[in-house]
Design a protein around this motif. Sequence first.
Motif, PDB file in Angstrom:
ATOM      1  N   TYR A 252     -14.060   4.467  -6.686  1.00  0.00           N
ATOM      2  CA  TYR A 252     -13.904   4.090  -5.497  1.00  0.00           C
ATOM      3  C   TYR A 252     -15.348   5.022  -4.916  1.00  0.00           C
ATOM      4  O   TYR A 252     -15.113   6.003  -5.433  1.00  0.00           O
TER       5      TYR A 252
ATOM      6  N   ARG B  51     -17.397   5.324  -1.211  1.00  0.00           N
ATOM      7  CA  ARG B  51     -17.782   5.012   0.264  1.00  0.00           C
ATOM      8  C   ARG B  51     -18.701   5.941   0.916  1.00  0.00           C
ATOM      9  O   ARG B  51     -18.442   7.227   0.940  1.00  0.00           O
TER      10      ARG B  51
ATOM     11  N   HIS C  74      -0.033   9.480  -8.203  1.00  0.00           N
ATOM     12  CA  HIS C  74      -1.346   9.210  -7.528  1.00  0.00           C
ATOM     13  C   HIS C  74      -1.479   7.894  -7.098  1.00  0.00           C
ATOM     14  O   HIS C  74      -2.469   7.270  -6.928  1.00  0.00           O
ATOM     15  N   GLY C  75      -0.291   7.630  -6.202  1.00  0.00           N
ATOM     16  CA  GLY C  75      -0.308   6.204  -5.782  1.00  0.00           C
ATOM     17  C   GLY C  75       0.030   5.039  -6.738  1.00  0.00           C
ATOM     18  O   GLY C  75      -0.211   3.873  -6.232  1.00  0.00           O
TER      19      GLY C  75
ATOM     20  N   ARG D 263      -6.939  -6.093   2.559  1.00  0.00           N
ATOM     21  CA  ARG D 263      -5.867  -6.013   1.403  1.00  0.00           C
ATOM     22  C   ARG D 263      -4.560  -5.842   2.130  1.00  0.00           C
ATOM     23  O   ARG D 263      -4.399  -4.919   2.836  1.00  0.00           O
TER      24      ARG D 263
ATOM     25  N   PRO E   5      -0.449   2.795  -2.976  1.00  0.00           N
ATOM     26  CA  PRO E   5      -0.785   4.129  -2.676  1.00  0.00           C
ATOM     27  C   PRO E   5      -0.110   4.613  -1.061  1.00  0.00           C
ATOM     28  O   PRO E   5       0.195   3.609  -0.543  1.00  0.00           O
TER      29      PRO E   5
ATOM     30  N   PRO F 296      -5.564   4.564  -4.870  1.00  0.00           N
ATOM     31  CA  PRO F 296      -4.695   4.662  -5.907  1.00  0.00           C
ATOM     32  C   PRO F 296      -5.167   4.840  -7.403  1.00  0.00           C
ATOM     33  O   PRO F 296      -6.379   4.116  -7.853  1.00  0.00           O
TER      34      PRO F 296
ATOM     35  N   VAL G 163      -6.465   7.897  -8.183  1.00  0.00           N
ATOM     36  CA  VAL G 163      -7.286   8.816  -8.460  1.00  0.00           C
ATOM     37  C   VAL G 163      -6.572  10.092  -8.100  1.00  0.00           C
ATOM     38  O   VAL G 163      -5.744  10.194  -7.026  1.00  0.00           O
TER      39      VAL G 163
ATOM     40  N   ASP H  68      -7.526   4.683   0.715  1.00  0.00           N
ATOM     41  CA  ASP H  68      -6.695   4.262  -0.339  1.00  0.00           C
ATOM     42  C   ASP H  68      -7.444   4.563  -1.654  1.00  0.00           C
ATOM     43  O   ASP H  68      -8.483   3.476  -1.707  1.00  0.00           O
TER      44      ASP H  68
ATOM     45  N   LEU I 205     -15.193  -0.282  -2.599  1.00  0.00           N
ATOM     46  CA  LEU I 205     -15.143   0.259  -1.755  1.00  0.00           C
ATOM     47  C   LEU I 205     -13.539   0.346  -1.487  1.00  0.00           C
ATOM     48  O   LEU I 205     -12.717  -0.395  -1.462  1.00  0.00           O
ATOM     49  N   PRO I 206     -13.113   1.578  -1.090  1.00  0.00           N
ATOM     50  CA  PRO I 206     -11.734   1.860  -0.693  1.00  0.00           C
ATOM     51  C   PRO I 206     -11.372   1.565   0.659  1.00  0.00           C
ATOM     52  O   PRO I 206     -12.437   1.404   1.540  1.00  0.00           O
ATOM     53  N   ALA I 207     -10.240   1.105   0.811  1.00  0.00           N
ATOM     54  CA  ALA I 207      -9.840   0.435   2.309  1.00  0.00           C
ATOM     55  C   ALA I 207      -9.888   1.665   3.119  1.00  0.00           C
ATOM     56  O   ALA I 207      -9.169   2.619   2.659  1.00  0.00           O
TER      57      ALA I 207
ATOM     58  N   GLU J  13      -8.378  -0.593   7.940  1.00  0.00           N
ATOM     59  CA  GLU J  13      -8.435  -1.858   6.992  1.00  0.00           C
ATOM     60  C   GLU J  13      -7.195  -1.454   6.038  1.00  0.00           C
ATOM     61  O   GLU J  13      -7.109  -2.397   5.193  1.00  0.00           O
ATOM     62  N   ARG J  14      -6.465  -0.364   6.196  1.00  0.00           N
ATOM     63  CA  ARG J  14      -5.252  -0.400   5.238  1.00  0.00           C
ATOM     64  C   ARG J  14      -3.947  -1.097   6.164  1.00  0.00           C
ATOM     65  O   ARG J  14      -3.945  -1.123   7.344  1.00  0.00           O
TER      66      ARG J  14
END
Lengths: 146, 127
Positions: B82, B84, A123-124, A36, A59, B40, B42, B38, B21-23, A96-97
């Motif tokens: 999300y 994981r 919250h992002g 991403r 986020p 967003p 939540v 990440d 899946l969150p990054a 991954e971020r």
Amino acid sequence: MIRPMWNRWDWGFDPFAELRQLERHVNRVFRDVHGRGTDYPSMNFWSNENEAYLEMEMPGVDQNDFELTVADDIVTITGTRKDPYTAEQDTAHRQERAFGSFSRTVQLPYAVEPDQVNARYEHGVLRVKFPRRESSKSKRIAIQAN
Amino acid sequence: MNDIATQTNRQPAQADLPVVLPAVNLYERDHEVVIVADMPGVSDKSVDLTVEQQTLTISGKVEATEPAGYELRYREFAPVEYRRVFSLTSDLDADSIKAVMKHGVLTVTLAKSEKARPRKIAVSTAT
């Protein structure tokens, strides 16, 4: 990546809606494969006669690192997502971020009042409300007969 | 493709949100392991951490925030859950787990057990 534009049709039916949807799904598939990125954050957008409402997913950004500019009906949101763990790159087992700058420009269906724009970062997710400019609202004109 | 289109077109019920899946970034320090995810949308209240038999599960649901009185023009993201799962090695102390949620980013810190930490070994000179 194919960058979708806003559609400005206000008459409910969009002949390209299906195509746009497909485009989004294809983009999402590739985004998930390549990781991403931050350069083009996802947005949701609503409007009614008096207000436009926008959500952007981003986020982990300090609220001071956002920049929101409004000119008539054009809204631009830019910013930078900083990585607080730069010192630990060499011990990262998984990354991954994505980090870096991002920018999105959106055309709203009408001109808005820049002074009354309300933006919150929760919250992002950035949530922005744009009240319509009074002069851009349609007015009913009384028709006279002689 | 048609399948995916109909799934996301529908407004998902809060009960059966699509699970994604969150990054994640994962860092290792001398004394601890840090998981950054990440998530967003939540909040700190809806995030959930469970440790069970050397397995850490992080999860969180996005609270639907559909604004009332508006017409949707464009949607690029929708509420998701999300989730994981991480398997913890035995050198991590599961009791030491700490979690912070800020701006939609979950940071989990797990301390290494005393044995797994790097030690300085004093070298003595041979006489």
